[in-house]
Design an enzyme around this catalytic site. Structure first.
Site, mmCIF file in Angstrom:
data_model
loop_
_atom_site.group_PDB
_atom_site.id
_atom_site.type_symbol
_atom_site.label_atom_id
_atom_site.label_comp_id
_atom_site.label_asym_id
_atom_site.label_seq_id
_atom_site.Cartn_x
_atom_site.Cartn_y
_atom_site.Cartn_z
ATOM 1 C CE LYS A 65 -2.400 1.711 3.721
ATOM 2 N NZ LYS A 65 -2.349 3.175 3.794
ATOM 3 C CG ASP A 113 -4.959 4.659 1.476
ATOM 4 O OD1 ASP A 113 -6.091 5.033 1.141
ATOM 5 O OD2 ASP A 113 -4.602 4.519 2.660
ATOM 6 C CB THR A 127 -10.992 4.537 12.039
ATOM 7 O OG1 THR A 127 -9.758 4.774 11.380
ATOM 8 C CG2 THR A 127 -11.636 3.305 11.441
ATOM 9 N NE ARG A 134 1.704 1.838 13.410
ATOM 10 C CZ ARG A 134 0.856 2.674 13.986
ATOM 11 N NH1 ARG A 134 1.307 3.571 14.847
ATOM 12 N NH2 ARG A 134 -0.417 2.623 13.711
ATOM 13 C CE LYS A 194 -7.959 6.986 3.820
ATOM 14 N NZ LYS A 194 -6.537 6.621 3.838
ATOM 15 C CG ASP A 209 -11.399 17.892 -6.659
ATOM 16 O OD1 ASP A 209 -12.299 18.708 -6.986
ATOM 17 O OD2 ASP A 209 -10.217 18.226 -6.491
HETATM 18 O O1 C5P Z 1 0.855 0.417 11.205
HETATM 19 P P1 C5P Z 1 -0.588 0.058 11.031
HETATM 20 O O2 C5P Z 1 -0.829 -1.432 10.872
HETATM 21 O O3 C5P Z 1 -1.462 0.668 12.094
HETATM 22 O O4 C5P Z 1 -0.967 0.727 9.622
HETATM 23 C C1 C5P Z 1 -2.245 0.679 9.106
HETATM 24 C C2 C5P Z 1 -2.311 1.392 7.794
HETATM 25 O O5 C5P Z 1 -3.670 1.503 7.421
HETATM 26 C C3 C5P Z 1 -1.765 2.815 7.813
HETATM 27 O O6 C5P Z 1 -1.240 3.077 6.505
HETATM 28 C C4 C5P Z 1 -2.977 3.655 8.074
HETATM 29 O O7 C5P Z 1 -2.875 4.953 7.544
HETATM 30 C C5 C5P Z 1 -4.044 2.863 7.320
HETATM 31 N N1 C5P Z 1 -5.408 3.096 7.798
HETATM 32 C C6 C5P Z 1 -5.809 2.869 9.098
HETATM 33 N N2 C5P Z 1 -7.108 3.085 9.480
HETATM 34 C C7 C5P Z 1 -7.972 3.511 8.587
HETATM 35 C C8 C5P Z 1 -7.600 3.722 7.256
HETATM 36 C C9 C5P Z 1 -6.287 3.501 6.897
HETATM 37 O O8 C5P Z 1 -5.021 2.454 9.925
HETATM 38 N N3 C5P Z 1 -9.214 3.669 8.947
#
Ligand code: C5P
Length: 227
Positions: free
Chosen positions: A30, A57, A116, A207, A59, A62
């Site tokens: 991603k 990603d 979220t 992460r 998003k 427009d």
């Molecule tokens: O590090 P982690 O597993 O928390 O990363 C989750 C990824 O998903 C990040 O790129 C974050 O921006 C994305 N994301 C999220 N929650 C959302 C939409 C996207 O954690 N509602």
């Protein structure tokens, strides 16, 4: 169920290194706003040339014509998944879906319903007096009817979206943590296995893989937990 690794790094060197390290276990990578605004489409082209599958990603949100043109460019890049904001409305999503169709592209358009980071108070502040859960369902129905191939959603919304819309929408969920791993700043999380049970088409993990001593092993462990 696909495993998508969030390449939340801010330079190409790190992005290519992580992709190389984990390519055996990860299905898609991603590329988000942070990396895209720094390194641009060239990075996506290079990852594609290396044979990687990409979720872009961005998003998008427009007026319909602008989004349609941006969708065309993203389809040209050969990305497999592309995000946009459902709150752009039916005309914007229809324009995006038509642009994809005209390109003869397989790129799946995945609207995000309610971020979220938005709670009830935040929704009221932008004039929406429905609960976040109701707002998700309403936007999901609109977006799928307007031609989206799936949605980005929280793991907690998977079951209800499957109940309402069946098996065909491609549902991609972040907020995934293997049991026992650090929660970081995520709030309502689910394990990879739970997300699969609840109907995820793909999970996005960042992460827990990126920060692992051996990212490929961490990714493989997550895949194994979902078998
Ligand atoms: O590090 P982690 O597993 O928390 O990363 C989750 C990824 O998903 C990040 O790129 C974050 O921006 C994305 N994301 C999220 N929650 C959302 C939409 C996207 O954690 N509602």
């Amino acid at each position: 169920m696909d495993l998508i690794l969030a390449l939340d790094v801010n330079n190409t060197t790190e992005a290519y290194r992580l992709a190389d390290q984990t390519a055996d276990s990860v299905d898609l990578f991603k590329v988000g706003l942070e990396l895209f605004t720094r390194e641009g489409p060239e990075l996506v082209r290079n990852l594609r040339n290396d044979g990687h599958r990409i979720m872009l990603d961005l998003k998008l949100h427009d007026i319909p014509n602008t989004v349609a043109e941006a969708v065309r460019s993203c389809c040209d890049l050969g990305v497999e998944l592309l995000t946009l904001h459902a709150t752009g409305g039916p005309a914007m999503i229809e324009a995006a879906a038509e642009a994809r169709e005209r390109e003869g592209s397989d790129t799946k358009l995945l609207p995000v319903t309610v971020l979220t980071s938005m709670n009830q108070e935040q929704l009221i502040a932008i004039g929406i007096d429905r609960s976040p859960a109701d707002q998700v369902l309403r936007l999901a129905s609109m977006a799928l009817q307007a031609g989206a191939q799936g949605l980005v959603c929280s793991p907690m919304e998977l079951e209800s979206l499957r109940q309402h819309h069946g098996q065909s929408p491609h549902l991609v969920t972040p907020g995934i943590r293997p049991a026992g791993s650090s929660v970081d700043d995520q709030q309502r999380i689910a394990t990879p296995a739970a997300a699969k049970t609840w109907g995820a088409s793909a999970i996005v993990v960042g992460r827990p893989i990126r920060k692992a001593t051996h990212p490929n092993q961490a990714a493989q462990h997550i895949k194994d937990m979902c078998r």
